[in-house]
Design a protein around this motif. Structure first.
Motif, PDB file in Angstrom:
ATOM      1  N   HIS B   8       0.825  -1.205   0.000  1.00 28.12           N
ATOM      2  CA  HIS B   8       0.000   0.000   0.000  1.00 28.12           C
ATOM      3  C   HIS B   8       0.859   1.256   0.000  1.00 28.12           C
ATOM      4  CE1 HIS B   8       0.949   0.503   4.258  1.00 28.12           C
ATOM      5  NE2 HIS B   8       0.780  -0.807   4.349  1.00 28.12           N
ATOM      6  N   PHE B   9       0.360   2.245  -0.682  1.00 31.04           N
ATOM      7  CA  PHE B   9       0.938   3.583  -0.618  1.00 31.04           C
ATOM      8  C   PHE B   9      -0.275   4.481  -0.361  1.00 31.04           C
ATOM      9  CE2 PHE B   9       1.807   7.633  -2.776  1.00 31.04           C
ATOM     10  CZ  PHE B   9       2.890   8.040  -2.037  1.00 31.04           C
ATOM     11  N   LYS B  19       7.306   1.770  -3.957  1.00 28.27           N
ATOM     12  CA  LYS B  19       6.836   2.499  -2.770  1.00 28.27           C
ATOM     13  C   LYS B  19       7.896   3.463  -2.216  1.00 28.27           C
ATOM     14  CE  LYS B  19       4.966   2.395   1.842  1.00 28.27           C
ATOM     15  NZ  LYS B  19       4.120   1.798   2.840  1.00 28.27           N
ATOM     16  N   LYS B  22       8.124   6.580  -4.148  1.00 21.57           N
ATOM     17  CA  LYS B  22       6.940   7.431  -3.987  1.00 21.57           C
ATOM     18  C   LYS B  22       6.972   8.148  -2.625  1.00 21.57           C
ATOM     19  CE  LYS B  22       3.395   5.497  -7.014  1.00 21.57           C
ATOM     20  NZ  LYS B  22       2.866   6.783  -7.489  1.00 21.57           N
ATOM     21  N   VAL B  23       7.378   7.399  -1.598  1.00 22.00           N
ATOM     22  CA  VAL B  23       7.489   8.018  -0.264  1.00 22.00           C
ATOM     23  C   VAL B  23       8.571   9.101  -0.300  1.00 22.00           C
ATOM     24  CG1 VAL B  23       8.116   7.631   2.160  1.00 22.00           C
ATOM     25  CG2 VAL B  23       6.632   6.000   0.990  1.00 22.00           C
ATOM     26  N   ASN B 143       5.992   4.620   6.937  1.00 19.28           N
ATOM     27  CA  ASN B 143       6.436   4.877   5.559  1.00 19.28           C
ATOM     28  C   ASN B 143       7.389   3.806   5.045  1.00 19.28           C
ATOM     29  OD1 ASN B 143       5.095   7.440   5.388  1.00 19.28           O
ATOM     30  ND2 ASN B 143       6.661   8.233   6.785  1.00 19.28           N
ATOM     31  N   THR B 145       8.555   0.279   3.683  1.00 23.62           N
ATOM     32  CA  THR B 145       7.855  -0.727   2.860  1.00 23.62           C
ATOM     33  C   THR B 145       7.730  -2.043   3.631  1.00 23.62           C
ATOM     34  OG1 THR B 145       8.863   0.315   0.950  1.00 23.62           O
ATOM     35  CG2 THR B 145       7.819  -1.825   0.583  1.00 23.62           C
ATOM     36  N   TYR B 205      -1.715  11.790   1.435  1.00 20.20           N
ATOM     37  CA  TYR B 205      -0.982  10.521   1.667  1.00 20.20           C
ATOM     38  C   TYR B 205      -0.756  10.320   3.164  1.00 20.20           C
ATOM     39  CZ  TYR B 205       2.965   7.507   2.582  1.00 20.20           C
ATOM     40  OH  TYR B 205       3.765   6.541   3.144  1.00 20.20           O
ATOM     41  N   SER B 209      -1.897   7.033   4.905  1.00 13.37           N
ATOM     42  CA  SER B 209      -0.877   6.106   5.424  1.00 13.37           C
ATOM     43  C   SER B 209      -1.111   5.809   6.903  1.00 13.37           C
ATOM     44  CB  SER B 209       0.535   6.673   5.205  1.00 13.37           C
ATOM     45  OG  SER B 209       0.721   7.819   5.998  1.00 13.37           O
TER      46      SER B 209
END
Lengths: 202, 249
Positions: B8-9, B19, B22-23, B143, B145, B205, B209
């Motif tokens: 999930h992101f 991920k 993206k983070v 955050n 992974t 986000y 998250s």
């Protein structure tokens, strides 16, 4: 979440801001660098740890290490340390650990000398700052004098008029007689013990 | 095989390999406004959460501390003063933008003697075994992974007797608070993000998250599974945030 972190954060900020008002506090903080001083307030069941580093003080309610110095006593004695002075010698305040660190800690707050006029002048100008500080000083001395006078009047009323509380002399005489009785009782107890021992040995 | 796995992101599903990038984009974007946004979003309460973390850390003079995902160095600053000149604090973050902001901030505060900076992935920490007396990760674990790998890596580098503290958003324990918090997170936060940092998406986000992060009990079990003992947690501000603590013996 308990209130303690909130109160400690406020107190820590207030102490650091207060110290910043006196330019010489940096000098007085030097002997305390890398020291931890614990202040234990016995009647509040509270121990505060002052962690010193450079020009900053961190205040903690829990510290896992051994503090360099420890100051313990009742809130009244600790807060009046400067005025009473004698608290240390009467055994009301206990000191342990690095005494130089404790003395420096005491001196840090005792020797605070804030030039309020200079700080205020940055906001309101020199003349207004001078007048404000002068006014505050007058008000403070008036309040002090009034408080002293009210205290003395209330004391006189309670002691002389109503005779609810004893005078200092009466209290001291009573304290002395209690001490004498205690001493005599102790002596009597010792005599009785000796007599008991003699009777047992026969 | 890894490319086919997803994670999930926020509320999206993305490839595992994507991920981290993206983070990283989120934090590159928010780094400069991170501190001011933290103060605004939490109304300053994040400082109290961090203060509780410091108190529970048991850190003292001469110890070695790892502030993982330490961002702009709030915890590092305090730890640096607690461990003193004979101790060491390592501020570590996977994101170089955050690390740069943190290093500049701490240098400006005059904290330079006992702090080192390491850009590292929490899943494979570049430190020897049994190296730190205390590890903290504040608002960083969600955050990561592979959280299990990160916790195992922290366990490896922690000294026997050392402790890990995880400060992270969690699940509110009061139903009413939960509703208010949901509205705040999904309506107000992105709006504030847009207004102050000109970046609504990153703050969307953040809210998402938080919802995807394991709850208090799950995280405690995850810590126990990698070997931490005497694990417990404290709910802060009604469980909006939880502070987990575990020891290595």
């Amino acid at each position: 979440m308990p209130m303690q972190p909130f109160l400690l954060a406020g107190l820590e900020t207030a102490i650091n801001r207060y110290l910043q008002l006196d330019p010489f506090s940096t000098e007085r903080l030097q002997p305390l660098h890398d020291k931890v001083v614990a202040v234990e307030i016995s009647d509040w069941s509270l121990c505060l740890f002052f962690v010193f580093s450079g020009h900053q003080i961190d205040l903690l309610a829990e510290y896992a290490g051994q503090p360099d110095g420890r100051l313990s006593g009742r809130s009244r004695d600790l807060f009046n340390l400067k005025q009473q002075g004698g608290g240390l010698f009467k055994g009301e305040i206990t000191l342990s650990g690095d005494l130089i660190a404790i003395q420096s800690f005491q001196a840090l707050f005792e020797q605070m000398d804030i030039d309020w006029e200079w700080h205020l002048s940055k906001w309101v100008g020199e003349l207004a700052a001078h007048q404000m500080v002068l006014g505050a000083r007058h008000l403070f001395s008036f309040a002090q004098a009034s408080l002293g006078s009210v205290q003395s009047d209330v004391m006189e009323f309670l002691q002389e008029e109503k005779q609810i509380v004893p005078s200092r002399q009466q209290y001291q005489a009573f304290e002395a007689s209690v001490q004498e009785i205690t001493q005599q009782t102790n002596q009597l107890q010792l005599r009785l013990q000796r007599l008991e021992q003699r009777l047992q040995s026969r | 095989m890894d490319e086919q796995k997803t994670t999930h992101f926020g509320f999206q599903q993305v490839a595992v390999a994507e991920k981290a990038a993206k983070v990283a984009d989120v934090f590159h974007s928010v780094a400069q406004k991170y501190d001011i946004m933290n103060d605004l979003m939490s109304m300053g309460i994040h400082r109290l959460w961090k203060r509780v973390t410091i108190e529970k850390s048991g850190v003292r003079k001469g110890q070695r501390v790892l502030d993982l995902a330490g961002g702009t160095g709030d915890l590092t600053a305090k730890f640096s003063r607690l461990v003193g000149p004979s101790g060491q604090v390592i501020l570590s973050d996977i994101n170089d933008s955050m690390l740069n902001v943190g290093r500049d901030k701490l240098t400006d505060l005059g904290l330079v003697d006992n702090i080192d900076y390491v850009q590292a992935n929490a899943e494979c920490l570049p430190f020897p075994d049994n190296h730190f007396d205390c590890i903290t990760i504040a608002f960083g674990l969600r955050n990561v992974t592979d959280k299990d790998a990160a916790l195992a890596s922290m366990f490896r580098v922690l000294k026997p007797g050392g402790r890990l503290l995880v400060l992270e958003f969690s699940k509110p324990i009061l139903p009413l608070l939960s509703k208010v918090y949901d509205t705040y997170s999904f309506r107000v936060l992105p709006f504030m993000g847009k207004l102050v940092a000109n970046d609504a998406e990153s703050y969307r986000y953040l809210a998402e998250s938080i919802r995807m992060h394991p709850d208090q009990e799950t995280l405690k079990q995850m810590m126990e599974q990698v070997g931490f003992e005497r694990c417990d947690y404290d709910n802060l501000t009604g469980g909006i945030v939880a502070l987990h603590r575990g020891f290595k013996f």
